[in-house]
Design a protein around this motif. Sequence first.
Motif, PDB file in Angstrom:
ATOM      1  N   GLU A 114     -48.441 -69.570 -14.136  1.00  0.00           N
ATOM      2  CA  GLU A 114     -47.806 -68.257 -13.923  1.00  0.00           C
ATOM      3  C   GLU A 114     -47.522 -68.027 -12.442  1.00  0.00           C
ATOM      4  OE1 GLU A 114     -48.674 -63.482 -14.598  1.00  0.00           O
ATOM      5  OE2 GLU A 114     -50.044 -64.940 -15.485  1.00  0.00           O
ATOM      6  N   LEU A 115     -48.371 -68.617 -11.605  1.00  0.00           N
ATOM      7  CA  LEU A 115     -48.216 -68.534 -10.155  1.00  0.00           C
ATOM      8  C   LEU A 115     -48.427 -69.938  -9.596  1.00  0.00           C
ATOM      9  CD1 LEU A 115     -48.065 -66.771  -7.526  1.00  0.00           C
ATOM     10  CD2 LEU A 115     -50.554 -66.585  -7.660  1.00  0.00           C
ATOM     11  N   THR A 116     -47.492 -70.386  -8.763  1.00  0.00           N
ATOM     12  CA  THR A 116     -47.659 -71.673  -8.085  1.00  0.00           C
ATOM     13  C   THR A 116     -47.514 -71.453  -6.585  1.00  0.00           C
ATOM     14  OG1 THR A 116     -45.309 -72.208  -8.327  1.00  0.00           O
ATOM     15  CG2 THR A 116     -46.811 -73.031 -10.042  1.00  0.00           C
ATOM     16  N   ALA A 117     -47.975 -72.439  -5.811  1.00  0.00           N
ATOM     17  CA  ALA A 117     -47.945 -72.287  -4.360  1.00  0.00           C
ATOM     18  C   ALA A 117     -47.836 -73.644  -3.693  1.00  0.00           C
ATOM     19  CB  ALA A 117     -49.208 -71.576  -3.885  1.00  0.00           C
ATOM     20  N   GLU A 118     -47.277 -73.625  -2.485  1.00  0.00           N
ATOM     21  CA  GLU A 118     -47.207 -74.834  -1.656  1.00  0.00           C
ATOM     22  C   GLU A 118     -47.726 -74.508  -0.270  1.00  0.00           C
ATOM     23  OE1 GLU A 118     -43.996 -78.047   0.204  1.00  0.00           O
ATOM     24  OE2 GLU A 118     -43.315 -76.525  -1.235  1.00  0.00           O
ATOM     25  N   ILE A 119     -48.551 -75.391   0.263  1.00  0.00           N
ATOM     26  CA  ILE A 119     -49.023 -75.242   1.652  1.00  0.00           C
ATOM     27  C   ILE A 119     -47.859 -75.660   2.554  1.00  0.00           C
ATOM     28  CG2 ILE A 119     -50.863 -75.754   3.284  1.00  0.00           C
ATOM     29  CD1 ILE A 119     -51.866 -74.662   0.545  1.00  0.00           C
ATOM     30  N   VAL A 120     -47.375 -74.728   3.374  1.00  0.00           N
ATOM     31  CA  VAL A 120     -46.183 -75.023   4.188  1.00  0.00           C
ATOM     32  C   VAL A 120     -46.491 -75.102   5.685  1.00  0.00           C
ATOM     33  CG1 VAL A 120     -44.565 -74.078   2.505  1.00  0.00           C
ATOM     34  CG2 VAL A 120     -45.525 -72.556   4.255  1.00  0.00           C
ATOM     35  N   GLY A 121     -47.743 -74.831   6.061  1.00  0.00           N
ATOM     36  CA  GLY A 121     -48.060 -74.922   7.484  1.00  0.00           C
ATOM     37  C   GLY A 121     -49.532 -74.663   7.740  1.00  0.00           C
ATOM     38  N   GLU A 122     -49.932 -74.939   8.982  1.00  0.00           N
ATOM     39  CA  GLU A 122     -51.314 -74.710   9.406  1.00  0.00           C
ATOM     40  C   GLU A 122     -51.262 -73.995  10.740  1.00  0.00           C
ATOM     41  OE1 GLU A 122     -55.354 -77.391  10.192  1.00  0.00           O
ATOM     42  OE2 GLU A 122     -53.729 -78.177   8.954  1.00  0.00           O
ATOM     43  N   VAL A 123     -52.128 -72.988  10.915  1.00  0.00           N
ATOM     44  CA  VAL A 123     -52.126 -72.217  12.159  1.00  0.00           C
ATOM     45  C   VAL A 123     -53.412 -72.490  12.922  1.00  0.00           C
ATOM     46  CG1 VAL A 123     -50.617 -70.417  11.229  1.00  0.00           C
ATOM     47  CG2 VAL A 123     -53.089 -70.161  11.033  1.00  0.00           C
ATOM     48  N   GLU A 124     -53.440 -72.025  14.163  1.00  0.00           N
ATOM     49  CA  GLU A 124     -54.617 -72.229  15.007  1.00  0.00           C
ATOM     50  C   GLU A 124     -55.839 -71.621  14.340  1.00  0.00           C
ATOM     51  OE1 GLU A 124     -56.053 -71.272  19.595  1.00  0.00           O
ATOM     52  OE2 GLU A 124     -54.033 -70.719  18.950  1.00  0.00           O
ATOM     53  N   GLY A 125     -56.932 -72.350  14.320  1.00  0.00           N
ATOM     54  CA  GLY A 125     -58.137 -71.873  13.652  1.00  0.00           C
ATOM     55  C   GLY A 125     -58.310 -72.448  12.263  1.00  0.00           C
ATOM     56  N   GLY A 126     -57.251 -73.120  11.750  1.00  0.00           N
ATOM     57  CA  GLY A 126     -57.376 -73.802  10.472  1.00  0.00           C
ATOM     58  C   GLY A 126     -56.839 -73.073   9.265  1.00  0.00           C
ATOM     59  N   ASN A 127     -56.458 -71.785   9.414  1.00  0.00           N
ATOM     60  CA  ASN A 127     -55.853 -71.084   8.285  1.00  0.00           C
ATOM     61  C   ASN A 127     -54.540 -71.753   7.901  1.00  0.00           C
ATOM     62  OD1 ASN A 127     -57.959 -69.305   8.453  1.00  0.00           O
ATOM     63  ND2 ASN A 127     -56.768 -67.576   9.211  1.00  0.00           N
ATOM     64  N   ARG A 128     -54.157 -71.643   6.624  1.00  0.00           N
ATOM     65  CA  ARG A 128     -52.915 -72.245   6.132  1.00  0.00           C
ATOM     66  C   ARG A 128     -51.851 -71.181   5.879  1.00  0.00           C
ATOM     67  NH1 ARG A 128     -56.376 -75.789   7.063  1.00  0.00           N
ATOM     68  NH2 ARG A 128     -56.672 -77.644   5.781  1.00  0.00           N
ATOM     69  N   LEU A 129     -50.600 -71.582   6.021  1.00  0.00           N
ATOM     70  CA  LEU A 129     -49.469 -70.774   5.572  1.00  0.00           C
ATOM     71  C   LEU A 129     -49.097 -71.266   4.181  1.00  0.00           C
ATOM     72  CD1 LEU A 129     -47.350 -70.658   8.846  1.00  0.00           C
ATOM     73  CD2 LEU A 129     -48.888 -68.895   7.945  1.00  0.00           C
ATOM     74  N   VAL A 130     -49.082 -70.351   3.213  1.00  0.00           N
ATOM     75  CA  VAL A 130     -48.893 -70.706   1.810  1.00  0.00           C
ATOM     76  C   VAL A 130     -47.700 -69.928   1.256  1.00  0.00           C
ATOM     77  CG1 VAL A 130     -49.970 -70.807  -0.471  1.00  0.00           C
ATOM     78  CG2 VAL A 130     -51.388 -71.060   1.588  1.00  0.00           C
TER      79      VAL A 130
END
Length: 341
Positions: A114-130
């Motif tokens: 019902e919901l899908t996601a792709e990791i599209v980036g990584e920011v300083e500190g290790g958090n991901r852009l999804v």
Amino acid sequence: MKTSDFYYDLPQELIAQTPLDKRDTSRLMTLDRVTGAVEHHHFYELPDFLNPGDCLILNNSRVLPARLLGQRLPGGGACEILLLIDRGDKVWECLVRPGKKLRPGARVSFGNGELTAEIVGEVEGGNRLVRFDYEGIFLEVLERLGKMPLPPYIKEELQDQERYQTVYSKVLGSAAAPTAGLHFTPELLEKIASKGIGIGYVTLHVGLGTFRPVKEEEITDHEMHSEFCTIPQETADLINRTKAGGGRCICVGTTSCRTLESWAAEDGHMEAKAGWTNIYIYPGYHFKVMDGLVTNFHLPESTLIMLVSAFAGREHVLAAYAEAVKERYRFFSFGDAMFLR
């Protein structure tokens, strides 16, 4: 000052794992910030300590069910994504687990697709852009699939998700509850208003930086996280009227305090405002507008106990905490409350 100056010993069994059956039956310790005198009461007695002409400022942010449990694609390995900040265009800054498996390019499925996601980036500190993909309205999808992002010290499953929301929560956006407000009931708020005490609302979306430990030895070396907050015109007007009439401005929670202190003029005058704040309040800070604080009991060596110590004095606060441990108060998010006056 050293971070270790704000340490106190807390038995693990005093960390509240579940909310009480009735919100306002939690205990309420009052602390006189001038003398250090402590009294023991219950939260439903709070109106007894408020005067006609005072105002009470509450944070009406609502917690997102921001914890998503899913499977990695392909293969189906379990994973977890925690929403932090909406970056626009269906992209959120998130915490992810397992981090080694969720690098840019990785894909994830929730709720049987019902919901899908792709990791599209990584920011300083290790958090991901999804980047998320879904049909319909994202917040409605979250309500169906998401879970409350309870703090790491709470191990019990929450049976009723609304118990991690204040009864006046309104504006979705927090990654954690403004927990001092969890003690209020609609009836208690009505009783406060009927006594001639003004009630105003601000919005500060609580970030997970709230739980980030202070790792630096000197407290001044700690870098504070940023959170978005709003002060509406009617709340600014209420505070200014209260102050002009000789009443007290009492904040419910450190989030309400940080919102007001971020934007108050040196003389305490408030204006409507919205923006990001990373205000860091520790002993030595001069409070411009807050005259009283309703708050929970906070983690040792945290920025929150530093804020409380700035308002009531470190020695008074640590003595009060020692008394709370001795009297078996319940600590942290689902725990008991203090009124510093």
